[in-house]
Design a protein around this motif. Structure first.
Motif, short mmCIF file in Angstrom:
data_model
loop_
_atom_site.label_atom_id
_atom_site.label_comp_id
_atom_site.label_asym_id
_atom_site.label_seq_id
_atom_site.Cartn_x
_atom_site.Cartn_y
_atom_site.Cartn_z
N UNK B 269 0.82 -1.21 0.00
CA UNK B 269 0.00 0.00 0.00
C UNK B 269 0.86 1.26 0.00
N UNK B 270 1.94 1.18 0.73
CA UNK B 270 2.85 2.34 0.78
C UNK B 270 3.52 2.53 -0.57
N UNK B 271 3.94 1.39 -1.14
CA UNK B 271 4.60 1.41 -2.44
C UNK B 271 3.69 2.04 -3.50
N UNK B 272 2.39 1.64 -3.45
CA UNK B 272 1.44 2.14 -4.44
C UNK B 272 1.02 3.58 -4.17
N UNK B 276 0.21 6.91 2.70
CA UNK B 276 1.46 7.64 2.77
C UNK B 276 2.08 7.45 4.15
N UNK B 277 3.30 6.98 4.19
CA UNK B 277 3.92 6.80 5.49
C UNK B 277 4.18 8.17 6.08
N UNK B 331 -2.19 1.43 11.98
CA UNK B 331 -3.06 2.61 12.09
C UNK B 331 -2.26 3.89 11.95
N UNK B 332 -2.97 4.93 11.57
CA UNK B 332 -2.35 6.25 11.50
C UNK B 332 -2.89 7.06 12.66
N UNK B 333 -2.01 7.54 13.47
CA UNK B 333 -2.43 8.31 14.63
C UNK B 333 -2.04 9.76 14.43
N UNK B 334 -3.01 10.63 14.55
CA UNK B 334 -2.66 12.04 14.38
C UNK B 334 -3.27 12.89 15.49
N UNK B 358 8.39 3.86 9.75
CA UNK B 358 8.90 5.14 9.28
C UNK B 358 9.05 5.19 7.76
N UNK B 359 10.04 4.55 7.26
CA UNK B 359 10.38 4.77 5.85
C UNK B 359 9.60 3.90 4.87
#
Lengths: 232, 363
Positions: B269-272, B276-277, B331-334, B358-359
């Protein structure tokens, strides 16, 4: 029936004693040489499989020597082998002619062929089965008899059939150098005395013998191969 | 108990010297189901074959309770027992093999023998009479639930049934140890499940120690108690299956665990560019692993309430390893930098394994 035969093949009829003798000699050569080939070639074939690298008892020396002997004798045309072996045959059995003298070169001619056939039949046995047998504590003999020979039986019957037929062919070649049998009958009486009917009858007789061997072999092979189907 | 110490095995081929087993030391307890996991070529098959000496190790030793310690030294095998040491005879070796059952990926049944004869094969070495063999085979057929197939030939059986016959055959002489070499890898999912259940049952009922090698994580998760992960001939990680799954340490173990949970898909998913990481103070992409101690709690909603952070679930998975649940969330935590930090710290304190992705590539 006899009249008809006399009409069709008068010379065979006239030489029927020699013909019967020839038949007897052919069968003697076939059975004696065949039996020896079965034992010796079978043993060598098994030995090749057992001693090959990665086999159940690897032995490079035995394997290499056996490979070389088999290859050398397999590459000599039989008719040359016959002449080549005359001194050896004489030394071994005292004569180089007749049934006794023919058996030695016949065995030399058929064994390498049969050895390779047995080797190829046995190498078709799944190595996994051999490994399973080893994991159950089978030794070398146990694996040979209970896995290799048992699992390869239909193939072994097939290669025995092929070798038997080829041995019949070899016995007739041996006839050319004084072995007796149908081969020499066809050459000495048919070819040399210009009795074509003798040659014809020899061909028919050989055809019948070969067909019989083939039929028996096929039937046995099928019976052992599809055993579960025969039980239904 | 099987105690393997400093085991080494090389294979010499024409153009390579393959170090198939590289200084392996392992202990497998009685009655354990012990998994050995790794990709093909990792040396797991060779290692297992060394246990019943189908492969002769170059050096090292294997101690098997009830038999003694077999030491490989200078090209020879020695049996150390009751303080004495003697060369291991061919006879002893065969005796050892008879006391360890083994099953294979391709079953390796004799095709020209009936189910009965296949199972009776090892019994011929036990000195039993014909009637006793018959009785034992019937018993074994009952054990693997194949009573009606006694007279059948292997070609008339399904894959799962063939493996059952192979199991019965392997257990014929009542071994304490069963080695399983990818025994379910050639089976369909249903058959795999039933064979695994059978193995579990046999382990419980007979106290059978099972050493199973596999590249299928599902097999390990479903029946193994302990697992060793192999790579390039070495055991790189070893321990309780649950611990390995909940907290893999080595790269290869993480990869295995990731594949099995499906969470490694994040890399795709990140690659595509779908995800977005992010690794800033205010937004982080994290991987959360919930172990059996934390899986039951409503941590996510607590965190989002108490720290006023947004938690966007990207991927989630709950696995059952052995009898316990193991959850994984990406998960994305913001939120504000302070709150994000606080939230992550709180989750860690609750026993949730948190890992910031991270990367992109490093999951």
């Amino acid at each position: 029936m006899a009249e008809k035969f006399r009409e069709l093949a008068p010379n065979v009829y006239n030489y029927s004693d020699r013909f019967a003798e020839s038949m007897k000699a052919t069968f003697q050569m076939f059975f004696i040489a065949g039996l020896l080939t079965l034992l010796i070639g079978g043993f060598f074939g098994i030995l090749l499989i057992v001693t090959k690298p990665g086999g159940i008892k690897p032995n490079r020396a035995v394997h290499t020597v056996l490979e070389i002997i088999t290859n050398v004798f397999r590459s000599i045309p039989f008719i040359i082998l016959l002449i080549f072996l005359i001194p050896f045959t004489r030394m071994l059995v005292g004569t180089s002619i007749g049934v006794k003298g023919a058996v030695v070169p016949l065995v030399f001619g058929a064994v390498p062929f049969f050895t390779r056939q047995v080797e190829s039949a046995l190498s078709d046995v799944d190595p996994g089965k051999v490994e399973a047998a080893r994991s159950m504590g089978s030794g070398t003999l146990g694996i040979i008899f209970r896995v290799y020979l048992k699992e390869a039986l239909p193939d072994l019957i097939r290669v025995i059939t092929i070798t038997a037929i080829s041995t019949i062919g070899l016995t007739t070649s041996a006839g050319a150098v004084g072995a007796g049998g149908i081969g020499s009958f066809a050459i000495n009486y048919g070819q040399n005395m210009h009795y074509q009917d003798i040659v014809n009858v020899c061909v028919v007789v050989l055809l019948i013998i070969v067909s019989l061997i083939q039929i028996i072999g096929n039937t046995l092979a099928r019976r052992t191969y599809n055993r579960e189907l025969f039980k239904k | 108990m099987i105690r393997i110490e400093h085991l080494e095995k090389h294979f010499l081929t024409k153009d390579a010297n393959i170090h198939a087993v590289n200084d392996v030391t392992l202990e497998i307890g009685d009655g354990e189901i012990y998994g050995i996991m790794g990709y093909s070529g990792a040396g797991k098959s060779t290692l297992v074959r060394c246990i019943n000496f189908l492969e002769i190790p170059d050096s090292g030793s294997i101690e098997i309770s009830g038999f003694g310690k077999i030491v490989s030294e200078g090209g020879g095998l020695f049996l150390e027992k009751d303080g004495s040491r003697a060369p291991l005879s061919e006879k002893d070796l065969r005796k050892l093999r008879r006391s360890i059952g083994m099953i294979f990926q391709h079953f390796n049944l004799l095709d020209r023998s009936t189910v009965f004869d296949n199972i009776a094969y090892p019994l011929k070495y036990s000195g039993r009479s014909k009637a006793e063999i018959e009785e034992r085979v019937d018993e074994l057929l009952g054990l693997v639930d194949l009573k009606d197939k006694k007279k059948a030939y292997p070609s008339q059986l399904s894959g799962g049934q063939k493996q059952r016959v192979a199991i019965a055959r392997a257990l014929a002489n009542s071994p304490d140890i069963l080695l399983s070499d990818e025994a379910t890898s050639a089976l369909d999912p249903d058959a795999t499940e039933s064979i695994l259940q059978l193995l579990k049952e046999l382990n419980k009922k007979l106290g059978l120690t099972i050493v199973l090698i596999t590249h299928e994580m599902a097999v390990i998760k479903s029946i193994a108690g302990k697992v060793a992960v192999m790579e390039d001939g070495k055991v790189v990680e070893e321990g309780e299956v649950y611990d390995i799954f909940s907290d893999p340490k080595q790269r290869i173990t993480k990869k295995f665990v990731g594949t099995s949970s499906g969470l490694e898909k994040i890399e795709k998913l990140i690659e595509n560019g779908t995800v977005l990481p992010a690794d800033s103070d205010t937004e982080k992409l994290v991987k959360l692993t919930f172990t059996k101690d934390s899986v039951g709690e409503a941590i996510i909603s607590k965190v989002s309430r108490n720290w006023s952070v947004d938690v966007n679930l990207v991927l989630a998975n709950v696995d059952v390893v052995g009898e316990n649940a193991l959850g994984g969330i990406i998960a994305k935590i913001s939120g504000s930098a302070e709150n994000v930090k606080g939230a992550l710290e709180y989750m860690s304190s609750c026993g949730v394994n948190t890992e910031v992705i991270a990367n992109g590539g490093e999951v």
